[in-house]
Design a protein around this motif. Structure first.
Motif, PDB file in Angstrom:
ATOM      1  N   THR A  50      31.821  27.991  67.601  1.00 39.19           N
ATOM      2  CA  THR A  50      33.258  27.761  67.701  1.00 39.19           C
ATOM      3  C   THR A  50      34.057  28.861  67.011  1.00 39.19           C
ATOM      4  O   THR A  50      35.050  29.358  67.553  1.00 39.19           O
ATOM      5  CB  THR A  50      33.621  26.382  67.120  1.00 39.19           C
ATOM      6  OG1 THR A  50      32.886  25.369  67.805  1.00 39.19           O
ATOM      7  CG2 THR A  50      35.110  26.109  67.264  1.00 39.19           C
ATOM      8  N   ASN A  71      36.297  25.111  73.560  1.00 44.81           N
ATOM      9  CA  ASN A  71      35.361  24.913  72.446  1.00 44.81           C
ATOM     10  C   ASN A  71      35.264  23.427  72.142  1.00 44.81           C
ATOM     11  O   ASN A  71      35.775  22.595  72.898  1.00 44.81           O
ATOM     12  CB  ASN A  71      35.787  25.729  71.210  1.00 44.81           C
ATOM     13  CG  ASN A  71      37.194  25.410  70.751  1.00 44.81           C
ATOM     14  OD1 ASN A  71      37.617  24.255  70.734  1.00 44.81           O
ATOM     15  ND2 ASN A  71      37.945  26.438  70.372  1.00 44.81           N
ATOM     16  N   THR A  72      34.602  23.089  71.066  1.00 46.08           N
ATOM     17  CA  THR A  72      34.407  21.673  70.734  1.00 46.08           C
ATOM     18  C   THR A  72      35.671  21.007  70.200  1.00 46.08           C
ATOM     19  O   THR A  72      35.661  19.809  69.916  1.00 46.08           O
ATOM     20  CB  THR A  72      33.275  21.515  69.700  1.00 46.08           C
ATOM     21  OG1 THR A  72      33.506  22.420  68.609  1.00 46.08           O
ATOM     22  CG2 THR A  72      31.925  21.826  70.321  1.00 46.08           C
ATOM     23  N   ASP A  86      35.760  17.321  72.617  1.00 46.41           N
ATOM     24  CA  ASP A  86      34.681  18.279  72.832  1.00 46.41           C
ATOM     25  C   ASP A  86      34.790  18.815  74.261  1.00 46.41           C
ATOM     26  O   ASP A  86      34.466  18.135  75.221  1.00 46.41           O
ATOM     27  CB  ASP A  86      33.325  17.610  72.616  1.00 46.41           C
ATOM     28  CG  ASP A  86      32.174  18.606  72.669  1.00 46.41           C
ATOM     29  OD1 ASP A  86      32.384  19.736  73.154  1.00 46.41           O
ATOM     30  OD2 ASP A  86      31.061  18.264  72.227  1.00 46.41           O
ATOM     31  N   SER A  88      33.324  21.751  75.454  1.00 51.37           N
ATOM     32  CA  SER A  88      32.398  22.884  75.519  1.00 51.37           C
ATOM     33  C   SER A  88      31.514  22.848  76.770  1.00 51.37           C
ATOM     34  O   SER A  88      30.506  23.556  76.833  1.00 51.37           O
ATOM     35  CB  SER A  88      31.514  22.906  74.271  1.00 51.37           C
ATOM     36  OG  SER A  88      30.818  21.681  74.118  1.00 51.37           O
ATOM     37  N   GLU A 108      32.885  28.344  74.846  1.00 50.19           N
ATOM     38  CA  GLU A 108      31.767  27.810  74.078  1.00 50.19           C
ATOM     39  C   GLU A 108      30.893  27.046  75.065  1.00 50.19           C
ATOM     40  O   GLU A 108      31.376  26.165  75.789  1.00 50.19           O
ATOM     41  CB  GLU A 108      32.258  26.886  72.961  1.00 50.19           C
ATOM     42  CG  GLU A 108      31.119  26.336  72.123  1.00 50.19           C
ATOM     43  CD  GLU A 108      31.589  25.567  70.891  1.00 50.19           C
ATOM     44  OE1 GLU A 108      30.780  24.801  70.336  1.00 50.19           O
ATOM     45  OE2 GLU A 108      32.759  25.735  70.490  1.00 50.19           O
ATOM     46  N   ALA A 110      27.829  24.742  75.412  1.00 50.28           N
ATOM     47  CA  ALA A 110      26.931  23.861  74.676  1.00 50.28           C
ATOM     48  C   ALA A 110      25.777  23.399  75.558  1.00 50.28           C
ATOM     49  O   ALA A 110      25.849  23.419  76.784  1.00 50.28           O
ATOM     50  CB  ALA A 110      27.703  22.665  74.127  1.00 50.28           C
TER      51      ALA A 110
END
Length: 424
Positions: A50, A71-72, A86, A88, A108, A110
């Motif tokens: 992040t 991102n988260t 969240d 991501s 991001e 994930a």
């Protein structure tokens, strides 16, 4: 202006000659040879994702590009949050790619989203892998070993464009091995330029980013660029090792996109690691002469990096407030407090709102087990509720002490801490 011009009567008129108006429209929109793509940067890893995403987005914005970021913490367009939670995964990334105001995108990326739906793009210009380490979330979704996790994380490297760049951590063997899966070129980063992977890569005329004499150095052949760590606030003059790693990865990504070095230096200088800019990522507060650090670290590698960071900061007494994520393995939860027990005088264990499938009190019990035989810890509390634990820790602080607060509800906990700091 006709907002929705019809093309059919031009392409297939009832009489007369057809005209290629579609081609004319595209030719007016894009220069000859332009493929219409924007720079896409994908970031994955175990820790640091992040912060690295936020810093890369800041560098791109500093260059004048209208940047979208996921991102988260949410989805952001030109710094404005348009979604929270969240974000991501690929659905959020697609929302950025579909946005008309975006000139560059930083995602991001994930593990969960890749397992569910793959990626939001066919290829990226830059793929950044921060680290794999001992892994995280092991035992979920059939990802049981670090090797399994590395296979999953390297998906973004495999989808780098032929003209793109993979930015890889040279000191992490699982990450370094991903270089052979990249269709483009590779930039390695590591603080130590003499690391075998770094030395070999540079000798072959490839790009590397490292630290030398208190400076960030980006080198390729005879080309060399330097930025003093004293001019990069997020690293606290280079004392915070994991932030130095995040900065090296971000710098390498910006280099890969083609940003000029004055812009990169300005972006690094103006990125402040504050609660409103990088929430839950080593946010530092002053509370009645004591130092508070709030962070979202939640796996053994992250805890070890935080311990190394706070040990570089002076303190009369060290306190830590911690809970554990219930969806981690028992040994991962215990290991976090095994690390903390050797570095902190007081440990306050709290049970957070979401136990993620664990029975009441089970996570705290595992954390307590990790403190058995702790070398340094002399005081342990067990508390129900994150904010209650924070308040109890603040009440124990004296001038010159240091308190690391491992937060769970990021925004709410940071607001609570900021309120207490303001009241003091």
């Amino acid at each position: 202006m006709n907002a929705a011009p019809g093309l059919r009567m031009h392409l297939a008129p009832s009489f007369g000659k057809p005209r290629p108006v579609g081609e004319a429209i595209i030719a007016a929109m894009f220069a000859e040879g332009d493929d219409g793509r924007i720079p896409v940067v994908a970031v994955t890893g175990t820790n640091g994702k992040t912060t690295t995403v936020r810093l890369i987005a800041h560098l791109l914005t500093t260059s004048g590009l209208r940047t979208g970021m996921t991102n988260t913490d949410g989805v952001y367009i030109e710094g404005r949050q348009i979604d929270s939670g969240d974000c991501s995964g690929p659905r959020s990334a697609r929302n950025v790619l579909l946005h008309p105001d975006v000139d560059a995108a930083v995602f991001e990326t994930a593990r969960g989203g890749m397992l569910r739906e793959g990626l939001a793009f066919d290829r990226c210009q830059v793929a950044v892998v921060t680290n794999i380490g001992a892994g995280d979330h092991l035992g979920l979704n059939y990802i049981t070993t670090v090797e399994d996790l590395a296979v999953l994380k390297r998906v973004i490297v495999q989808n780098v464009a032929d003209s793109g760049v993979a930015v890889l951590n040279a000191t992490d063997p699982a990450v370094a091995r991903m270089a052979k899966n990249c269709n483009g070129t590779v930039t390695f980063f590591a603080a130590d330029k003499t690391h075998p992977v770094m030395a070999t890569h540079r000798a072959q005329g490839n790009r590397v980013v490292y630290v030398e004499d208190g400076k960030l150095v980006a080198a390729q052949g005879q080309e060399r660029h330097e930025i003093a760590l004293s001019q990069v606030p997020i690293t606290r003059n280079g004392a915070i090792g994991f932030q130095v790693d995040n900065v090296m990865a971000s710098l390498a990504a910006a280099w890969a996109v083609g940003l000029d070095w004055k812009t990169i230096a300005l972006g690094l200088k103006t990125f402040a690691n504050e609660a409103d800019n990088a929430p839950g990522r080593f946010n530092v507060f002053d509370y009645r002469g004591a130092t508070l650090i709030a962070d979202y670290g939640h796996n053994p590698d992250a805890i070890l990096a935080l311990v190394q960071a706070v040990e570089s900061m002076p303190a009369k007494r060290r306190l830590v407030v911690i809970s554990g994520a219930g969806d981690r393995r028992d040994e991962d939860i215990r290991q976090q407090t095994e690390i903390l027990g050797a570095a902190f005088d007081d440990v306050l264990l709290y049970q957070d709102q979401c136990q993620r499938g664990r029975a009441d009190g089970e996570v705290v019990a595992l954390l307590r087990q990790g403190l058995n035989g702790a070398k340094r810890t002399s005081h342990i509390d067990e508390i129900n509720g994150e904010f209650v634990a924070i308040d109890k820790a603040l009440a124990r602080l004296n001038e010159g002490d240091l308190c690391l607060i491992l937060i769970d509800q990021v925004e709410e906990a940071l607001a609570h801490i900021a309120k207490r700091v303001a009241e003091a």
